[in-house]
Design a protein around this motif. Structure first.
Motif, PDB file in Angstrom:
ATOM      1  N   ARG A 254       0.821  -1.209   0.000  1.00  0.00           N
ATOM      2  CA  ARG A 254       0.000   0.000   0.000  1.00  0.00           C
ATOM      3  C   ARG A 254       0.857   1.262   0.000  1.00  0.00           C
ATOM      4  O   ARG A 254       1.947   1.282   0.559  1.00  0.00           O
ATOM      5  CB  ARG A 254      -0.929   0.052   1.226  1.00  0.00           C
ATOM      6  N   TRP A 255       0.332   2.289  -0.641  1.00  0.00           N
ATOM      7  CA  TRP A 255       0.869   3.635  -0.495  1.00  0.00           C
ATOM      8  C   TRP A 255      -0.101   4.404   0.389  1.00  0.00           C
ATOM      9  O   TRP A 255      -1.319   4.378   0.164  1.00  0.00           O
ATOM     10  CB  TRP A 255       0.996   4.333  -1.852  1.00  0.00           C
ATOM     11  N   THR A 256       0.428   5.090   1.394  1.00  0.00           N
ATOM     12  CA  THR A 256      -0.412   5.864   2.301  1.00  0.00           C
ATOM     13  C   THR A 256       0.156   7.272   2.434  1.00  0.00           C
ATOM     14  O   THR A 256       1.353   7.443   2.669  1.00  0.00           O
ATOM     15  CB  THR A 256      -0.487   5.208   3.690  1.00  0.00           C
ATOM     16  N   GLY A 257      -0.677   8.265   2.277  1.00  0.00           N
ATOM     17  CA  GLY A 257      -0.211   9.639   2.380  1.00  0.00           C
ATOM     18  C   GLY A 257      -1.321  10.638   2.140  1.00  0.00           C
ATOM     19  O   GLY A 257      -2.501  10.284   2.099  1.00  0.00           O
ATOM     20  N   VAL A 258      -0.936  11.901   1.988  1.00  0.00           N
ATOM     21  CA  VAL A 258      -1.887  13.000   1.851  1.00  0.00           C
ATOM     22  C   VAL A 258      -1.496  13.867   0.667  1.00  0.00           C
ATOM     23  O   VAL A 258      -0.315  14.170   0.469  1.00  0.00           O
ATOM     24  CB  VAL A 258      -1.915  13.865   3.142  1.00  0.00           C
ATOM     25  N   VAL A 259      -2.486  14.258  -0.120  1.00  0.00           N
ATOM     26  CA  VAL A 259      -2.271  15.202  -1.212  1.00  0.00           C
ATOM     27  C   VAL A 259      -3.302  16.323  -1.091  1.00  0.00           C
ATOM     28  O   VAL A 259      -4.324  16.184  -0.405  1.00  0.00           O
ATOM     29  CB  VAL A 259      -2.388  14.540  -2.604  1.00  0.00           C
ATOM     30  N   HIS A 260      -3.019  17.443  -1.744  1.00  0.00           N
ATOM     31  CA  HIS A 260      -3.948  18.571  -1.762  1.00  0.00           C
ATOM     32  C   HIS A 260      -4.254  18.881  -3.215  1.00  0.00           C
ATOM     33  O   HIS A 260      -3.350  19.215  -3.987  1.00  0.00           O
ATOM     34  CB  HIS A 260      -3.332  19.789  -1.070  1.00  0.00           C
ATOM     35  N   VAL A 261      -5.522  18.723  -3.607  1.00  0.00           N
ATOM     36  CA  VAL A 261      -5.880  18.852  -5.021  1.00  0.00           C
ATOM     37  C   VAL A 261      -7.102  19.760  -5.192  1.00  0.00           C
ATOM     38  O   VAL A 261      -7.998  19.772  -4.356  1.00  0.00           O
ATOM     39  CB  VAL A 261      -6.164  17.474  -5.651  1.00  0.00           C
ATOM     40  N   PRO A 262      -7.146  20.514  -6.299  1.00  0.00           N
ATOM     41  CA  PRO A 262      -8.320  21.319  -6.619  1.00  0.00           C
ATOM     42  C   PRO A 262      -9.254  20.542  -7.538  1.00  0.00           C
ATOM     43  O   PRO A 262      -8.844  19.569  -8.182  1.00  0.00           O
ATOM     44  CB  PRO A 262      -7.715  22.507  -7.364  1.00  0.00           C
ATOM     45  N   LEU A 263     -10.516  20.961  -7.613  1.00  0.00           N
ATOM     46  CA  LEU A 263     -11.414  20.377  -8.603  1.00  0.00           C
ATOM     47  C   LEU A 263     -11.150  20.975  -9.971  1.00  0.00           C
ATOM     48  O   LEU A 263     -11.373  20.345 -10.996  1.00  0.00           O
ATOM     49  CB  LEU A 263     -12.880  20.611  -8.212  1.00  0.00           C
ATOM     50  N   SER A 264     -10.700  22.219  -9.989  1.00  0.00           N
ATOM     51  CA  SER A 264     -10.408  22.905 -11.238  1.00  0.00           C
ATOM     52  C   SER A 264      -9.243  23.848 -11.004  1.00  0.00           C
ATOM     53  O   SER A 264      -8.925  24.194  -9.863  1.00  0.00           O
ATOM     54  CB  SER A 264     -11.635  23.682 -11.733  1.00  0.00           C
ATOM     55  N   ARG A 265      -8.621  24.271 -12.073  1.00  0.00           N
ATOM     56  CA  ARG A 265      -7.456  25.145 -11.974  1.00  0.00           C
ATOM     57  C   ARG A 265      -7.809  26.423 -11.198  1.00  0.00           C
ATOM     58  O   ARG A 265      -8.784  27.106 -11.530  1.00  0.00           O
ATOM     59  CB  ARG A 265      -6.951  25.507 -13.368  1.00  0.00           C
ATOM     60  N   GLY A 266      -7.026  26.723 -10.183  1.00  0.00           N
ATOM     61  CA  GLY A 266      -7.260  27.920  -9.395  1.00  0.00           C
ATOM     62  C   GLY A 266      -8.309  27.776  -8.315  1.00  0.00           C
ATOM     63  O   GLY A 266      -8.549  28.710  -7.548  1.00  0.00           O
ATOM     64  N   GLY A 267      -8.947  26.592  -8.221  1.00  0.00           N
ATOM     65  CA  GLY A 267      -9.982  26.384  -7.220  1.00  0.00           C
ATOM     66  C   GLY A 267      -9.403  26.058  -5.863  1.00  0.00           C
ATOM     67  O   GLY A 267      -8.202  25.804  -5.722  1.00  0.00           O
ATOM     68  N   PRO A 268     -10.238  26.056  -4.818  1.00  0.00           N
ATOM     69  CA  PRO A 268      -9.756  25.727  -3.471  1.00  0.00           C
ATOM     70  C   PRO A 268      -9.266  24.285  -3.417  1.00  0.00           C
ATOM     71  O   PRO A 268      -9.726  23.428  -4.181  1.00  0.00           O
ATOM     72  CB  PRO A 268     -10.992  25.944  -2.590  1.00  0.00           C
TER      73      PRO A 268
ATOM     74  N   ILE B 165     -11.661  14.723  -7.999  1.00  0.00           N
ATOM     75  CA  ILE B 165     -10.829  14.448  -6.827  1.00  0.00           C
ATOM     76  C   ILE B 165     -10.020  13.172  -7.056  1.00  0.00           C
ATOM     77  O   ILE B 165      -8.810  13.121  -6.802  1.00  0.00           O
ATOM     78  CB  ILE B 165     -11.694  14.330  -5.557  1.00  0.00           C
ATOM     79  N   PHE B 166     -10.683  12.122  -7.539  1.00  0.00           N
ATOM     80  CA  PHE B 166      -9.984  10.871  -7.831  1.00  0.00           C
ATOM     81  C   PHE B 166      -8.867  11.094  -8.847  1.00  0.00           C
ATOM     82  O   PHE B 166      -7.712  10.705  -8.640  1.00  0.00           O
ATOM     83  CB  PHE B 166     -10.979   9.846  -8.395  1.00  0.00           C
ATOM     84  N   ALA B 167      -9.227  11.708  -9.979  1.00  0.00           N
ATOM     85  CA  ALA B 167      -8.268  11.835 -11.081  1.00  0.00           C
ATOM     86  C   ALA B 167      -7.064  12.682 -10.695  1.00  0.00           C
ATOM     87  O   ALA B 167      -5.908  12.311 -10.955  1.00  0.00           O
ATOM     88  CB  ALA B 167      -8.969  12.433 -12.301  1.00  0.00           C
ATOM     89  N   HIS B 168      -7.319  13.837 -10.049  1.00  0.00           N
ATOM     90  CA  HIS B 168      -6.218  14.709  -9.677  1.00  0.00           C
ATOM     91  C   HIS B 168      -5.347  14.084  -8.588  1.00  0.00           C
ATOM     92  O   HIS B 168      -4.124  14.255  -8.592  1.00  0.00           O
ATOM     93  CB  HIS B 168      -6.761  16.061  -9.211  1.00  0.00           C
ATOM     94  N   SER B 169      -5.966  13.364  -7.677  1.00  0.00           N
ATOM     95  CA  SER B 169      -5.202  12.712  -6.611  1.00  0.00           C
ATOM     96  C   SER B 169      -4.323  11.607  -7.171  1.00  0.00           C
ATOM     97  O   SER B 169      -3.145  11.482  -6.804  1.00  0.00           O
ATOM     98  CB  SER B 169      -6.144  12.147  -5.545  1.00  0.00           C
ATOM     99  N   VAL B 170      -4.884  10.779  -8.056  1.00  0.00           N
ATOM    100  CA  VAL B 170      -4.103   9.695  -8.659  1.00  0.00           C
ATOM    101  C   VAL B 170      -2.914  10.262  -9.432  1.00  0.00           C
ATOM    102  O   VAL B 170      -1.785   9.763  -9.324  1.00  0.00           O
ATOM    103  CB  VAL B 170      -4.999   8.836  -9.580  1.00  0.00           C
ATOM    104  N   ALA B 171      -3.160  11.308 -10.219  1.00  0.00           N
ATOM    105  CA  ALA B 171      -2.067  11.907 -10.992  1.00  0.00           C
ATOM    106  C   ALA B 171      -0.971  12.449 -10.086  1.00  0.00           C
ATOM    107  O   ALA B 171       0.227  12.253 -10.342  1.00  0.00           O
ATOM    108  CB  ALA B 171      -2.626  13.018 -11.882  1.00  0.00           C
TER     109      ALA B 171
END
Length: 353
Positions: free
Chosen positions: A30-44, A151-157
């Motif tokens: 397993r990989w375990t960790g934290v990422v911070h991703v937006p839904l769209s460019r410039g979004g929260p 959220i899934f796509a940006h996190s996976v990338a």
């Protein structure tokens, strides 16, 4: 139909291991960790904690399912180490992963915005007010399903590129050679809403009801995988329709609000869910988990009333769904005085099997 489960109160033991909020650990599987991703460019930015299955080549393996839990309001300064620990998305991801089968990914999402302590899921539930309370649930635009896909796509990338050193394209090719794409079965999606995070589960139920109704009117076979998977990331659903068609379970985990709207009480909406289950022939599971903290709160009696209404509507629909719509009610810490502690401890003791 339905099943009520009671468990006695006990205090979970302290975890045997822990890591810092920003630490990412690659274990054997397993990989375990934290990422911070937006839904769209410039979004929260959404803070996303994950515990993901790895292949022998240390790429992200294609899971049987992706379980995604949405957290609630912030609780700070309680002085209770259990509450503090179970307020942290990274810890919750490890707990959730431990409850799932070995081939299921665990994702935990915090709201991108807070009004003081209040979680505001506006990007996923546009109808919420400034305190994050819903004025209702509107499926227009499928905001929650689209948001979950992003959220899934940006996190996976982010995880593949930054932490594992693989591009999404390379990882996909390694895991699914062209010859196997024809037999590819998309991972199921399991939705969990904890506390105020239940508003996202409600929004997704609303969107599933609408989307399924529209799909059936247009004679779309929603039980078949989207052919776009042959050229997209195969680890997670990549569109709103992929998210909605892949959902196999909804878990409401001690949800509650300071206003109405903690549970779905619209009979027509639940009927469309039943129609969808009959049309696809696939199983759909609803589990309502609760503690006295929410269900027996004398100052917010509407929470239990809404829960009882939703439960009955689902059970009524289950009777005509040939065992395809599965409905359960699970009560924890019954007979124990209401407390904030039990509200968080449910995350450790809940049975999602």
């Amino acid at each position: 139909m339905g099943n009520k489960v009671f468990s006695s109160y006990h205090r979970p033991s302290a975890p045997t291991s822990g890591s810092g909020d920003l630490a990412a650990a690659a274990s054997m599987d397993r990989w375990t960790g934290v990422v911070h991703v937006p839904l769209s460019r410039g979004g929260p930015l959404f803070r996303v904690a994950a515990s993901l299955v790895l292949s022998p080549a240390k790429t992200l393996a294609v899971p049987r399912a992706n379980a995604i839990l949405f957290t609630g309001d912030r609780v700070r300064g309680t002085g209770d180490p259990v509450i503090e620990r179970l307020s942290d998305a990274a810890h919750i991801a490890r707990v959730l992963a431990g409850k799932l089968c070995g081939e299921t990914n665990a994702w935990v999402v915090d709201a991108a915005c807070f009004a003081g302590p209040f979680a505001v899921y506006r990007e996923l539930v546009p109808s919420v007010n400034t305190a994050g309370d819903p004025k209702g649930y509107d499926p227009t635009g499928f905001s929650a399903a689209t948001g979950v896909a992003n959220i899934f796509a940006h996190s996976v990338a982010e995880i593949q590129n930054k932490f594992l050193g693989f591009s999404s394209k390379d990882a996909t090719v390694n895991q699914h050679p062209a010859a196997s794409l024809s037999s590819y079965c998309p991972p199921r999606t399991i939705i969990l809403g904890f506390s105020k995070g239940g508003v996202v589960a409600n929004q997704l139920v609303t969107e599933l009801s609408c989307w399924a109704s529209e799909s059936m009117k247009n004679f779309v076979d929603v039980s078949q995988p989207n052919p776009s998977h042959s050229s997209h990331n195969l680890l997670v659903p990549t569109s709103a329709s992929d998210v909605l068609s892949s959902i196999s379970e909804f878990h409401y985990v001690d949800v509650g609000l300071n206003c109405a709207g903690a549970y779905i009480t619209d009979q027509a909406m639940i009927k469309k869910i039943g129609d969808y289950v009959l049309h696809t022939g696939q199983n759909l599971r609803f589990v309502l988990h609760g503690t006295p903290r929410q269900w027996f709160d004398p100052n917010r009696s509407w929470i239990r009333k809404e829960k009882d209404i939703m439960l009955q509507l689902l059970r009524d629909e289950a009777k005509r769904c040939d065992g395809r719509l599965l409905v359960y009610e699970k009560m924890y810490f019954e007979g124990t005085p209401r407390s904030l502690l039990m509200h968080f401890e449910i995350l450790e003791v809940m049975d999602i099997s």
